[in-house]
Design an enzyme around this catalytic site. Sequence first.
Site, PDB file in Angstrom:
ATOM      1  N   CYS A 166       0.947  -1.190  -0.017  1.00 31.70           N
ATOM      2  CA  CYS A 166       0.088  -0.086   0.089  1.00 31.70           C
ATOM      3  C   CYS A 166       0.932   1.187   0.060  1.00 31.70           C
ATOM      4  CB  CYS A 166      -0.985  -0.209   1.091  1.00 31.70           C
ATOM      5  SG  CYS A 166      -1.716   1.530   1.624  1.00 31.70           S
TER       6      CYS A 166
HETATM    7  N1  MHO Z   1      -6.496  -2.716   2.142  1.00 35.18           N
HETATM    8  C1  MHO Z   1      -6.469  -1.251   2.483  1.00 35.18           C
HETATM    9  C2  MHO Z   1      -5.412  -0.908   1.184  1.00 35.18           C
HETATM   10  C3  MHO Z   1      -5.106   0.564   1.152  1.00 35.18           C
HETATM   11  S1  MHO Z   1      -3.880   0.993  -0.281  1.00 35.18           S
HETATM   12  C4  MHO Z   1      -4.056   2.408  -0.510  1.00 35.18           C
HETATM   13  C5  MHO Z   1      -7.639  -0.672   2.045  1.00 35.18           C
HETATM   14  O1  MHO Z   1      -8.373  -1.101   1.309  1.00 35.18           O
HETATM   15  O2  MHO Z   1      -7.965   0.280   2.610  1.00 35.18           O
HETATM   16  O3  MHO Z   1      -3.811   0.033  -1.028  1.00 35.18           O
END
Ligand code: MHO
Length: 179
Positions: free
Chosen positions: A16
């Site tokens: 992320c």
């Molecule tokens: N599992 C997280 C990842 C965010 S990231 C910007 C979400 O879906 O909030 O990929």
Amino acid sequence: MSVSEAREVATLGGGCFWCLEAVFEQLHGVARVESGYAGGSVANPTYQQVCGGGTGHAEVVQILFDPGVLSFAELLDVFFDIHDPTTINRQGADVGTQYRSVIFYHSPEQKRTAEEKIAALKASGIAVVTQLVPFEAFYRAEDYHQGYFRNNPYQGYCQVVIAPKVAKFREHFAARLKV
Ligand code: MHO
């Protein structure tokens, strides 16, 4: 340090992009960090498209830094410390090709430095799966993704996943912080 003094660009994917951005923007020698997408097949993808996995992009940060203050090798030391380079297409609970560990090198020197770092980690017994590929294009992510951790400190993912990563980074690299 101002943006005009920074001379080198690095493009890194390690899960992320909120996490990577939150860390690298605190590192001394870094002038600017942008969250975005690289390594896919279409131009200007949206977050939704990238999350779907169909475009092949990785979530990345593009880092503008001053190599006189912070070398690319030192930047990679932080990179390998703050993410898990041993899991294919995955960082913790985040699963998908957009979360792959990848270095998009911008020069033969960056490529060589990355190869050396990866070889050293492997020699120490860490089964690194980080991809090393030539940089082609960076697409800046939507505005709301920029400075996400700074702007949304109480959001659940920020509290549970990012805050501990930032704390660990600040402990490990205390001497290299901006403040
Ligand atoms: N599992 C997280 C990842 C965010 S990231 C910007 C979400 O879906 O909030 O990929």
